[in-house]
Design a protein around this motif. Structure first.
Motif, PDB file in Angstrom:
ATOM      1  N   HIS A 117       2.754  -6.481  -9.383  1.00  0.00           N
ATOM      2  CA  HIS A 117       1.320  -6.400  -9.119  1.00  0.00           C
ATOM      3  C   HIS A 117       0.790  -7.638  -8.391  1.00  0.00           C
ATOM      4  O   HIS A 117      -0.253  -7.575  -7.740  1.00  0.00           O
ATOM      5  CB  HIS A 117       0.584  -6.220 -10.459  1.00  0.00           C
ATOM      6  N   ALA A 118       1.505  -8.761  -8.484  1.00  0.00           N
ATOM      7  CA  ALA A 118       1.031 -10.024  -7.908  1.00  0.00           C
ATOM      8  C   ALA A 118       0.799  -9.917  -6.405  1.00  0.00           C
ATOM      9  O   ALA A 118      -0.071 -10.606  -5.859  1.00  0.00           O
ATOM     10  CB  ALA A 118       2.016 -11.143  -8.220  1.00  0.00           C
ATOM     11  N   VAL A 119       1.544  -9.053  -5.734  1.00  0.00           N
ATOM     12  CA  VAL A 119       1.364  -8.870  -4.294  1.00  0.00           C
ATOM     13  C   VAL A 119      -0.074  -8.461  -3.999  1.00  0.00           C
ATOM     14  O   VAL A 119      -0.670  -8.903  -3.017  1.00  0.00           O
ATOM     15  CB  VAL A 119       2.359  -7.807  -3.756  1.00  0.00           C
ATOM     16  N   HIS A 120      -0.631  -7.654  -4.865  1.00  0.00           N
ATOM     17  CA  HIS A 120      -2.014  -7.175  -4.721  1.00  0.00           C
ATOM     18  C   HIS A 120      -3.001  -8.342  -4.719  1.00  0.00           C
ATOM     19  O   HIS A 120      -4.047  -8.265  -4.093  1.00  0.00           O
ATOM     20  CB  HIS A 120      -2.288  -6.195  -5.876  1.00  0.00           C
ATOM     21  N   THR A 130       0.837  -1.207   0.000  1.00  0.00           N
ATOM     22  CA  THR A 130       0.000   0.000   0.000  1.00  0.00           C
ATOM     23  C   THR A 130       0.866   1.249   0.000  1.00  0.00           C
ATOM     24  O   THR A 130       0.617   2.186  -0.755  1.00  0.00           O
ATOM     25  CB  THR A 130      -0.946   0.002   1.216  1.00  0.00           C
ATOM     26  N   TRP A 131       1.906   1.276   0.832  1.00  0.00           N
ATOM     27  CA  TRP A 131       2.799   2.435   0.868  1.00  0.00           C
ATOM     28  C   TRP A 131       3.494   2.634  -0.477  1.00  0.00           C
ATOM     29  O   TRP A 131       3.589   3.745  -0.979  1.00  0.00           O
ATOM     30  CB  TRP A 131       3.835   2.294   1.978  1.00  0.00           C
ATOM     31  N   ILE A 132       3.975   1.545  -1.063  1.00  0.00           N
ATOM     32  CA  ILE A 132       4.683   1.645  -2.350  1.00  0.00           C
ATOM     33  C   ILE A 132       3.755   2.189  -3.428  1.00  0.00           C
ATOM     34  O   ILE A 132       4.122   3.082  -4.194  1.00  0.00           O
ATOM     35  CB  ILE A 132       5.261   0.268  -2.757  1.00  0.00           C
ATOM     36  N   ILE A 133       2.538   1.682  -3.496  1.00  0.00           N
ATOM     37  CA  ILE A 133       1.594   2.102  -4.537  1.00  0.00           C
ATOM     38  C   ILE A 133       1.096   3.520  -4.286  1.00  0.00           C
ATOM     39  O   ILE A 133       1.088   4.361  -5.194  1.00  0.00           O
ATOM     40  CB  ILE A 133       0.417   1.106  -4.631  1.00  0.00           C
ATOM     41  N   LYS A 134       0.650   3.812  -3.084  1.00  0.00           N
ATOM     42  CA  LYS A 134       0.078   5.134  -2.798  1.00  0.00           C
ATOM     43  C   LYS A 134       1.105   6.256  -2.899  1.00  0.00           C
ATOM     44  O   LYS A 134       0.757   7.375  -3.245  1.00  0.00           O
ATOM     45  CB  LYS A 134      -0.579   5.164  -1.414  1.00  0.00           C
ATOM     46  N   LEU A 135       2.360   5.962  -2.597  1.00  0.00           N
ATOM     47  CA  LEU A 135       3.393   6.990  -2.690  1.00  0.00           C
ATOM     48  C   LEU A 135       3.976   7.083  -4.097  1.00  0.00           C
ATOM     49  O   LEU A 135       4.783   7.964  -4.376  1.00  0.00           O
ATOM     50  CB  LEU A 135       4.504   6.735  -1.678  1.00  0.00           C
TER      51      LEU A 135
END
Length: 177
Positions: free
Chosen positions: A167-170, A87-92
């Motif tokens: 993206h697989a982490v999602h 979440t931090w990686i994507i949102k930032l």
């Protein structure tokens, strides 16, 4: 009233953006010879700050609700680490920033070719004068275009190797959060 609140929040974010930029980013860029990315980074910093605020607001709103009515009971909260980090990686926008630095020379080259060969830019606001230059119409057009682009971006993340690995982490959550 609502407009004033939004304007005050925007002013606070802009002040924080300037403070961080002058005291942290510029000295770092100067030290490592990255001043060529100076202007673009200032603009991107605004969205990084918005991303941090979005995460904080989500946590403040959703964590109490999760504590009151959990969907499932967790045996081990450590299982959430991957989700939190993702979440931090994507949102930032960390992935986007990395792609920006890697692909910026290519974009500069394309922009110079567009300028050299006088290829016109597409201006959605000017497609239908009197109609598409109305703010609501323009917003709806951009919403549809960007939603369409976002849909295909997400589909491509499932299709191409490196994107899928990121993206697989999602799609690998073990527990609801």
């Amino acid at each position: 009233m609502f407009h004033e609140i939004v304007a005050q929040l925007d002013n606070m974010v802009s002040a924080l953006q300037t403070l961080l930029y002058v005291d942290v980013v510029q000295p770092f860029f100067y030290r490592f010879g990255l001043m060529g990315f100076d202007e673009d980074t200032y603009d991107a910093l605004y969205w990084v700050i918005i991303g941090v605020l979005e995460i904080v607001v989500m946590y403040l709103a959703l964590r109490p609700l999760e504590a009151l009515r959990p969907i499932e009971l967790w045996q081990d909260r450590k299982a959430l680490r991957a989700d939190v980090i993702y979440t931090w990686i994507i949102k930032l926008g960390i992935i986007n920033i990395a792609f920006f630095f890697m692909l910026q020379p290519l974009f500069f080259h394309w922009q110079s070719l567009i300028s050299i060969y006088d290829i016109p830019n597409v201006n959605i606001d000017g497609l239908w004068p009197g109609v598409t230059d109305q703010p609501v119409v323009s917003f709806l057009i951009y919403l549809i275009v960007l939603d369409f682009a976002g849909y295909w971006y997400h589909r491509w993340q499932h299709r191409f190797g490196v994107w899928w690995e990121l993206h697989a982490v999602h799609h690998s959550q073990q527990q609801m959060s």
